[in-house]
Design a protein around this motif. Sequence first.
Motif, short mmCIF file in Angstrom:
data_model
loop_
_atom_site.label_atom_id
_atom_site.label_comp_id
_atom_site.label_asym_id
_atom_site.label_seq_id
_atom_site.Cartn_x
_atom_site.Cartn_y
_atom_site.Cartn_z
N GLY A 98 7.56 -0.11 -8.01
CA GLY A 98 7.67 1.27 -7.55
C GLY A 98 7.33 2.24 -8.67
N TYR A 128 5.29 2.02 -11.13
CA TYR A 128 3.90 2.14 -11.58
C TYR A 128 3.25 3.42 -11.08
CZ TYR A 128 4.05 -2.71 -13.19
OH TYR A 128 4.37 -3.87 -13.84
N LEU A 129 3.85 4.06 -10.06
CA LEU A 129 3.30 5.33 -9.59
C LEU A 129 3.47 6.43 -10.63
CD1 LEU A 129 4.38 5.46 -5.86
CD2 LEU A 129 2.06 5.52 -6.74
N PRO A 181 10.74 1.67 4.53
CA PRO A 181 10.43 1.26 5.90
C PRO A 181 11.64 0.76 6.69
CG PRO A 181 9.70 -0.41 4.35
CD PRO A 181 10.18 0.75 3.54
N ALA A 209 0.77 7.78 -1.11
CA ALA A 209 1.89 7.42 -1.98
C ALA A 209 1.71 8.06 -3.35
CB ALA A 209 2.00 5.91 -2.10
N ARG A 210 0.48 8.02 -3.87
CA ARG A 210 0.23 8.56 -5.21
C ARG A 210 0.38 10.08 -5.25
NH1 ARG A 210 -5.13 4.93 -6.27
NH2 ARG A 210 -4.09 2.94 -5.94
N TYR A 217 8.32 6.06 0.77
CA TYR A 217 8.58 5.54 2.11
C TYR A 217 9.52 4.35 2.02
CZ TYR A 217 7.37 3.05 6.50
OH TYR A 217 7.39 2.39 7.71
N GLY A 221 1.60 2.62 -3.42
CA GLY A 221 0.46 3.03 -4.24
C GLY A 221 -0.50 1.93 -4.64
N ILE A 230 2.19 8.61 6.65
CA ILE A 230 1.90 7.96 5.36
C ILE A 230 0.62 7.14 5.40
CG2 ILE A 230 4.32 7.91 4.65
CD1 ILE A 230 4.20 4.88 5.34
N LEU A 244 -0.37 4.64 7.43
CA LEU A 244 -0.41 3.25 7.91
C LEU A 244 -0.98 3.17 9.32
CD1 LEU A 244 2.94 1.60 6.70
CD2 LEU A 244 0.62 1.14 5.91
N SER A 263 0.83 -1.21 0.00
CA SER A 263 0.00 0.00 0.00
C SER A 263 0.86 1.26 0.00
CB SER A 263 -0.96 0.00 1.19
OG SER A 263 -0.26 0.26 2.39
N THR A 264 2.07 1.18 0.57
CA THR A 264 2.92 2.38 0.59
C THR A 264 3.57 2.68 -0.75
OG1 THR A 264 5.00 1.32 1.24
CG2 THR A 264 3.49 1.92 3.01
N GLN A 315 -5.89 6.94 2.90
CA GLN A 315 -5.34 5.60 2.70
C GLN A 315 -3.88 5.71 2.24
OE1 GLN A 315 -6.67 2.57 3.30
NE2 GLN A 315 -8.38 3.68 4.21
N PRO A 316 -3.02 4.79 2.69
CA PRO A 316 -1.60 4.88 2.32
C PRO A 316 -1.36 4.93 0.81
CG PRO A 316 -2.08 2.85 3.57
CD PRO A 316 -3.29 3.70 3.63
N GLU A 317 -2.17 4.20 0.03
CA GLU A 317 -1.90 4.21 -1.42
C GLU A 317 -2.18 5.59 -2.02
OE1 GLU A 317 -4.06 2.16 0.02
OE2 GLU A 317 -5.99 2.13 -1.01
#
Lengths: 291, 239
Positions: B105, B107-108, B87, B79-80, B85, A181, B53, B55, A178-179, B74-76
């Motif tokens: 990674g 795909y963002l 971890p 991120a978008r 991040y 995306g 972020i 979570l 999820s982090t 939401q984390p996604e």
Amino acid sequence: MEIAPLIISLVYQALTAGAFLVLCSIGLMIVLGMMNIINLAHGEIMMIGAYVASLLVTEGLPFFLTLPFCFLVGVLVGLVIEFLFIRYLYSRILSALVLTWGLGLIIAQGALLIYGPFLPSIKIPFGSIEYGGFTYSIYQLFLIFVAALLVALIYFILQKTELGLKARATMQNPEIASTIGINRKKMFSITFAFGAGLAALAGGVLAPTTTIAPFMGTQFVAPAFITVVVGGATNIITGTLYSAGSLAAIRTPIGMYLGSFAGTVGLFFAALILIRLYPNGLASIRLFGRR
Amino acid sequence: MNQSSVLTTQDVCSGYGTATVVRDISVDILTNEIVGIIGRNGVGKSTFVKTLIGLIRASNGKVTLFGNDITNLQPELIARKGVGYVPQGRGIFPGMTVNEHLLLGGYLQRDSKKRSKFNKLIFDLFPILHERRSQMAGSLSGGQQEMLAIGRALAGGPEILILDEPSEGVQPNIVGQIGEAILNFRKQLNLSIILIDQNASLISNTVDRAYAVEKGSVVAMLDSDAVRDEEKLSKVLSI
Ligand SMILES: Nc1ncnc2c1ncn2[C@@H]1O[C@H](COP(=O)(O)OP(=O)(O)OP(=O)(O)O)[C@@H](O)[C@H]1O
Ligand SMILES: [Mg+2]
């Protein structure tokens, strides 16, 4: 007796048995391997596929055209089950197991109430061919082809597509996925629905080979679970292939010489021994070095 | 210098269940800035950035990114919006290859030209990743996994990158390499960076300033002179 026809016949039977195991287990394997959910309604979802095929054939649709509908109905059923129940049960393996067991009962009883004890069976398409004193059903050859095609397709999706990579990442670590995306809820629901779609499709293609009745799912569930347990859920493709392959290779010669009941008993024994030898599943064997 | 805020928090609180771990933390990260968050084990550094972020839920307070409220998204989605991040513990996907991590990674970013530009940059920063590109991430060394986790986050083209203890479990000479890489990609990409770490030399070599955290609260802001003073830093890190 000549040796070549005998060998060909053995290979045919082994492939047939293997294809049956692959078809029974592939949807279950995806849901277990990707989501760690033991779907006890798997057999009933296969039954739904067979029902869709039978009902549409009765409506006049050619059998092969019913198969896409089997898949789609399975996907829809999967989406609904995931949306209503499964999404609250991730990481609660036992609750999911009990819930899907109950759902399976409800689906089978529902089919009995709505459609009665039987649906019209589907005539096996194609005929058969004879070679060297043995008879080969062309439809069984088709099933082998379908099983191989499905395995190749799933391999391609998981390894080569954006969706597949995201699904695998989510299965390995949903939080981290999820982090970067990835919408994990969406991935879980797509994966469950895809597994259900495959189960229903398998039910559809197997429908002509069996009686179409509310509790027909039970005949698929035992082989499906044996294949999944022997294969292990660490790698869907290799697990299914190794497991279905070795079980079929053991079952076939025993069945050929001692009858099909002995073949089934042999299958169970083989499963017991394989589970004992490879408790993490055959997928944990590294044949090609890495992975 | 006219730096504007990239990420800001106001009185953020969060925790686990009923236990509050992070208490009223307010920080402000400006463009192109590397900001340290330092403090001993268990003071709540990771919990704080996980709250940023998405979570972990913020029970109070506000997080903004370029002035937009992103609290508890939401984390996604976060991120978008451009928050990368890395971890603590690296969080790699053991059964996937190095290449697959960078693809994931990437795909963002929808623009494939940008993606290949970032891939090239990542391989320049960490040539070992190129060498090992078809190897399973689970079979990489700790330092290589750390580089991979950084590469995966960079591949998405973030506006701000959060690194949680990149030196943990990594050989000293690799820590130096990672420190250089951080300075390097900050410059090339105009990134803002939040760096959590307990390695005094990594902190003093990279950050522009740092927040010192104790028991879930910010207790001091160390300016650029203070963070260059490794003795002072060691005190904050080990009281
Ligand atoms: N999943 C969790 N559930 C409950 N409590 C947790 C959880 N994770 C961390 N904690 C507690 O929250 C507090 C802060 O932990 P956190 O990981 O944020 O500290 P940290 O500053 O990052 O420490 P470290 O330097 O060791 O990484 C600790 O007391 C820890 O025990
Ligand atoms: Mg931490």
